[in-house]
Design a protein around this motif. Structure first.
Motif, short mmCIF file in Angstrom:
data_model
loop_
_atom_site.label_atom_id
_atom_site.label_comp_id
_atom_site.label_asym_id
_atom_site.label_seq_id
_atom_site.Cartn_x
_atom_site.Cartn_y
_atom_site.Cartn_z
N ILE A 153 0.83 -1.20 0.00
CA ILE A 153 0.00 0.00 0.00
C ILE A 153 0.87 1.25 0.00
CG2 ILE A 153 -1.65 1.36 1.36
CD1 ILE A 153 -2.86 -1.28 2.33
N SER A 154 1.93 1.24 0.80
CA SER A 154 2.82 2.39 0.88
C SER A 154 3.46 2.68 -0.47
CB SER A 154 3.91 2.13 1.93
OG SER A 154 4.76 3.24 2.07
N TYR A 155 3.88 1.63 -1.17
CA TYR A 155 4.49 1.84 -2.48
C TYR A 155 3.44 2.26 -3.52
CZ TYR A 155 7.65 1.32 -6.41
OH TYR A 155 8.43 1.58 -7.51
N ALA A 156 2.23 1.75 -3.38
CA ALA A 156 1.16 2.15 -4.29
C ALA A 156 0.85 3.64 -4.14
CB ALA A 156 -0.10 1.32 -4.03
N ILE A 157 0.89 4.15 -2.90
CA ILE A 157 0.69 5.58 -2.66
C ILE A 157 1.78 6.38 -3.37
CG2 ILE A 157 0.75 7.38 -0.88
CD1 ILE A 157 -0.56 5.34 1.02
N TYR A 158 3.00 5.88 -3.31
CA TYR A 158 4.11 6.53 -4.03
C TYR A 158 3.82 6.60 -5.52
CZ TYR A 158 8.56 6.70 -6.53
OH TYR A 158 9.56 7.01 -7.41
N LEU A 159 3.37 5.50 -6.08
CA LEU A 159 3.10 5.47 -7.52
C LEU A 159 1.97 6.41 -7.91
CD1 LEU A 159 3.38 1.62 -8.20
CD2 LEU A 159 5.06 3.39 -8.76
N VAL A 160 0.94 6.50 -7.07
CA VAL A 160 -0.21 7.35 -7.38
C VAL A 160 0.20 8.82 -7.40
CG1 VAL A 160 -2.41 8.20 -6.47
CG2 VAL A 160 -1.96 5.74 -6.55
N TYR A 161 1.04 9.22 -6.44
CA TYR A 161 1.37 10.64 -6.28
C TYR A 161 2.67 11.05 -6.99
CZ TYR A 161 -2.34 11.22 -2.85
OH TYR A 161 -3.57 11.29 -2.22
N SER A 162 3.36 10.09 -7.59
CA SER A 162 4.65 10.44 -8.20
C SER A 162 4.54 10.97 -9.63
CB SER A 162 5.59 9.22 -8.19
OG SER A 162 5.05 8.18 -8.99
N GLY A 163 3.36 10.85 -10.23
CA GLY A 163 3.21 11.22 -11.63
C GLY A 163 3.63 12.65 -11.93
N GLN A 164 3.12 13.61 -11.16
CA GLN A 164 3.46 15.01 -11.41
C GLN A 164 4.93 15.28 -11.13
OE1 GLN A 164 0.79 17.36 -9.02
NE2 GLN A 164 -0.95 17.06 -10.40
N MET A 165 5.49 14.63 -10.13
CA MET A 165 6.91 14.83 -9.81
C MET A 165 7.79 14.28 -10.93
SD MET A 165 7.26 16.44 -6.92
CE MET A 165 8.94 16.03 -6.47
#
Length: 287
Positions: A153-165
């Motif tokens: 779940i923690s890594y999935a959160i990273y993937l969801v929010y990393s797009g703009q970065m």
């Protein structure tokens, strides 16, 4: 394929290191300590000629580094003390389904029927393997599964929010910076929770296994995956990654003498089949 197999070997090395009496805090510190120079070099190389990061960028990098690499890695290492390497890899392989589920929860993005079917098949497979391990190893397996699932779940959160970065910084620069943040967090965690002398009390095998983990199972897979995406695209890389869980199960049987029953085999097949259906549906819907 080499990157997927090398990354899958991480769990095998962690399980081998646990046989020498080391704990998760110390073990992940060694892994990140040896990986840190490589990621700093990666970040420096990718930052050449680029504008410096703004305060907002740094906050984003720190947040993504903590979620996607520090928490995900530590929870994964902690969970591996209770479950087999094969089950760990199958749980982490559910990450794409968690990304889609978070997209639906946060942004109301549609989940297709085929994607839902793939998710259902894969989760049934994980439950089948979980049931077998509980029967063979006891109730501690449930705690290990919980920790590894939190890691996913923690890594999935990273993937969801990393797009703009990624769009602003570039993938290599972001990965280099975020993983460097995670490495520093793991080292600081050790210094807060353990005495410095504890680092010198570990068996020599733990140190060498950590070097192998940092280079072969951390840095090399990141670079190979980036190179692969550049050449064949993320969709094909995702399909090729199907070899990861299978290689972990086989290495677990070969190197760790982990059990392999008919139920575990069936569950593994269901997880791989479910994720295949899920990712193929995603490719078609995005196309």
């Amino acid at each position: 394929m080499v990157g997927a197999i090398a990354f899958s070997g991480k769990a095998i090395i962690v399980k081998l290191a646990y046989r020498h009496g080391v704990d998760a805090v110390t073990l992940i510190m060694f892994r990140m300590l040896f990986a840190l120079p490589f990621f700093l070099l990666m970040a420096a190389w990718a930052s050449r000629g680029k504008p410096p990061l703004t305060q907002r960028d740094w906050l984003g990098v720190i947040g993504l580094g903590i979620s996607g690499y520090y928490l995900a890695s530590f929870l994964d290492f902690a969970g591996l003390a209770y479950i087999t390497a094969g089950l760990e890899r199958l749980i982490l392989y559910l990450t794409p389904t968690l990304v889609v589920a978070l997209g639906w929860f946060l942004y109301r993005r549609k989940i297709t029927r085929v994607q839902a079917l793939g998710m259902f098949i894969s989760y049934v497979g994980v439950l089948a393997v979980f049931g077998q391990e509980v029967r063979l190893a006891g109730s501690g397996v449930a705690w290990g599964v919980f920790l590894v699932f939190l890691s996913a779940i923690s890594y999935a959160i990273y993937l969801v929010y990393s797009g703009q970065m990624v769009a602003r910084l570039g993938s290599i620069r972001l990965v280099g910076l975020a993983t460097s943040v995670a490495c520093i967090c793991c080292i600081l965690q050790f210094l807060v929770l353990r005495t410095l002398s504890a680092a010198f009390d570990v068996a020599p095998q733990v140190v060498w296994l950590s070097v192998l983990n940092a280079v072969l199972c951390t840095v090399v897979p990141v670079l190979l995956t980036m190179m692969a995406i550049e050449r064949i695209g993320s969709a094909m890389v995702s399909q090729t990654g199907l070899i990861g869980p299978l290689s972990t199960v086989l290495m677990g049987i070969w190197l760790l003498d982990e059990p392999f029953t008919t139920g575990i085999a069936l569950g593994t097949v269901l997880v791989i089949a479910g994720i295949f259906v899920f990712t193929r549906a995603g490719v078609r819907s995005s196309g």
